[in-house]
Design an enzyme around this catalytic site. Structure first.
Site, PDB file in Angstrom:
ATOM      1  N   HIS A 107       1.477 -12.188  -4.662  1.00  0.00           N
ATOM      2  CA  HIS A 107       2.129 -11.433  -6.054  1.00  0.00           C
ATOM      3  C   HIS A 107       3.007 -12.111  -6.650  1.00  0.00           C
ATOM      4  O   HIS A 107       2.737 -10.329  -5.396  1.00  0.00           O
ATOM      5  CB  HIS A 107       0.983 -10.574  -6.817  1.00  0.00           C
ATOM      6  N   SER A 151       5.991  -7.998 -11.601  1.00  0.00           N
ATOM      7  CA  SER A 151       4.768  -8.029 -12.473  1.00  0.00           C
ATOM      8  C   SER A 151       4.882  -7.723 -14.278  1.00  0.00           C
ATOM      9  O   SER A 151       5.952  -8.496 -14.412  1.00  0.00           O
ATOM     10  CB  SER A 151       4.184  -7.367 -11.440  1.00  0.00           C
ATOM     11  N   ASP A 154      -0.716 -16.905  -7.326  1.00  0.00           N
ATOM     12  CA  ASP A 154      -0.862 -15.391  -8.122  1.00  0.00           C
ATOM     13  C   ASP A 154      -1.498 -15.851  -8.954  1.00  0.00           C
ATOM     14  O   ASP A 154      -2.022 -15.820 -10.030  1.00  0.00           O
ATOM     15  CB  ASP A 154       0.486 -15.469  -8.333  1.00  0.00           C
TER      16      ASP A 154
END
Length: 540
Positions: free
Chosen positions: A484, A226, A455
């Site tokens: 994700h 991320s 995502d």
């Protein structure tokens, strides 16, 4: 980014450190060697959560160390702050193949315990070969000082997010300004530690290189998820000559730093929530919320409007929680983050329980405390980094107009995202200028990227842009997946996601093609207990 998901998207400002950033050095600072020791009880207890994930009890082997780094790398002999590091040692005989530094994202995600999570989910060959190094970035978790601004900020129920009405705007703008002002009083200029001016992405990137030096390595091996991918891509730009092997998972695009990133998220989250409503409808015999996507969607938004007007409170055992519009949105959005039986079922079962009159289960799933405050560290760091990494629009009229436009067709997250980021309108630290990712003669050509096509937190288009910018990088795509960050999510098939991850770190093997596609894992089904009529028993 939205509050409870733990994933933020932040930019990168150079500020006073621009000279060292462009030269790829950490100035004149030379860190002390790391002294590994038994971790404090809170870290050991946190690591226990991962003891059952794999064959190794990580809480039995985890080690800790503290690393002093300059508050300001432009003044390496000046004030110091302390980073908390963890080490999960390899299980093989002889020397380890290396140390993999890991970061979970955020900004504001606790990385010390993320090391335990990554290690627990690593395959046996990876556990045998590598030590995993976690670290809490500056201001985060067990690092000191720990950034907190207003622990009562999230007491429930918070004011309704609304849709841009005059009163809702006034209430939230005041709340956001008060939060920014509280941060400035505690950690801004004139405070004992002026952390707000030294918590940009570039500061953490310099910290990463200092960790490399403290570990005694010429090269840094790294896995970032991320926002951790943004740390990685900036590190690769600034310190490219120091990159060993680097994996980026769930990729942040450097193009939208950072205001525009929330707008693209609004569209993607709305799409994934509609998909989730369709999944609930598919199992109407279990959840009884509607036989079509449209019916479930209508039920959900009617409930959201009801809670906005009349938040629910529930008391049990002397503890009172509340569920308003905000608490419902902040929790259920996690269903748009990942394809997961536990996540998808728990929220659907809680909605079903509410419809059946089971308020206890509903409040136990979606409720937040009404008093007593909470640890706002993640939210505080999220804002501290993203608000100072780059200049956000200073005109509320622009924010409002953009939100109204996007909300017309994507109502799920838009106003939640506005108010989550609104402290940036009032932030008490000077904004920096983003590093131009990829513009470096030392850019490594062996970076391995992982990405799901659906995502919502870091949309696929951004990953494709980053793939072009990181010249020579390789991309593993999981088609049709809505998760994700896809590494360590259970795809152990030959040729699956985790096989590419292992081959890269163990052998340096990159995919044969520039981009490879992996088919998605199937959607979850409700667990057997729920299907047999036991929905609504889960509490948090």
């Amino acid at each position: 980014m939205a509050a409870t998901a733990g994933l933020g998207l932040t930019g990168l400002g150079l500020g006073a450190t621009s000279a060292s950033a462009t030269t790829g050095t950490s100035g004149a600072f030379h860190p002390a060697s790391l002294a590994w020791h038994t971790c404090q009880a809170d870290i050991l207890n946190g690591a226990k959560a991962y003891d059952s994930v794999g064959p190794v009890q990580v809480s039995k082997i985890i080690q800790c160390a503290e690393l002093q780094v300059p508050l300001d790398y432009a003044h390496p002999d000046g004030q110091k702050i302390t980073l908390e590091l963890t080490r999960l040692p390899h299980q093989g005989s002889g020397a380890a193949k290396g140390d993999i530094l890991v970061n979970p994202g955020g900004p504001g995600g606790e990385g010390a315990l993320f090391g335990a999570s990554v290690y627990a989910r690593n395959s046996a060959p990876m556990q045998a070969a590598y030590n995993v190094i976690g670290f809490d970035p500056r201001g985060v978790g067990f690092s000191t000082p720990k950034l907190t601004c207003d622990v009562d900020y999230s007491n429930a129920p918070r004011p309704e997010y609304g849709t841009g009405g005059r009163q809702d705007d006034a209430t939230w703008l005041e709340k956001s300004k008060n939060y920014a002002d509280a941060c400035a009083r505690k950690f801004g200029r004139g405070a004992k530690v002026d952390l707000l001016d030294h918590i940009k992405t570039i500061d953490s990137v310099h910290d990463m290189d200092t960790i490399r030096q403290a570990l005694g390595h010429q090269k840094l091996d790294y896995y970032g998820a991320s926002y951790g991918t943004y740390l990685g891509q900036v590190y690769a730009t600034v310190f490219g000559q120091n990159v060993g092997r680097m994996v980026l998972d769930g990729n942040v695009t450097p193009k939208n730093v950072w205001y525009d990133a929330q707008l693209t998220q609004d569209v993607a989250f709305n799409k994934n929530m509609d998909y989730y409503f369709g999944w609930i409808a598919k199992y109407d015999s279990t959840y009884h919320l509607g036989t079509t996507q449209a019916a479930v969607r209508s039920y959900y938004y009617a409930l959201q409007d009801k809670l906005a007007a009349h938040p629910l409170t529930y008391t049990s055992g002397g503890n009172t929680v509340a569920v308003g519009e905000d608490e419902l949105v902040d929790n259920i959005q996690n269903a748009a983050y990942r394809r997961s039986q536990a996540v998808w079922n728990s929220y659907a079962a809680a909605l079903s329980a509410y419809k059946a009159g089971d308020v206890a289960t509903f409040a136990g799933t979606f409720g937040a405390p009404t008093t007593g405050g909470s640890d706002d560290n993640t939210f505080a760091v999220y804002n501290a980094v993203q608000c100072s990494d780059t200049q956000w629009p200073t005109s509320w009229n622009k924010w409002h107009a953009d939100a109204v436009r996007v909300n017309r067709t994507n109502p799920f997250l838009t106003w939640s995202n506005v108010w989550f980021n609104a402290p940036c309108l009032f932030w008490g630290a000077k904004a920096g200028t983003p590093v131009k990712v990829g513009q470096s003669k030392n850019l490594p050509s062996n970076i391995l990227m992982f990405q799901a096509t659906d995502d919502a937190a870091t949309p696929y288009a951004g990953a494709l842009e980053l793939h072009k910018v990181l010249r020579g990088s390789h991309l593993v795509v999981q088609d049709g997946d809505r998760t994700h960050c896809i590494v360590h999510r259970g795809d152990l098939r030959p040729g699956g996601v985790d096989s590419y991850f292992d081959a890269y770190f163990l052998n340096g093997t990159l995919p044969k093609a520039d981009t490879v596609h992996v088919s998605q894992l199937g959607d979850p089904t409700p667990p057997a207990a729920t299907q047999s009529g036991q929905a609504g028993t889960r509490t948090r």
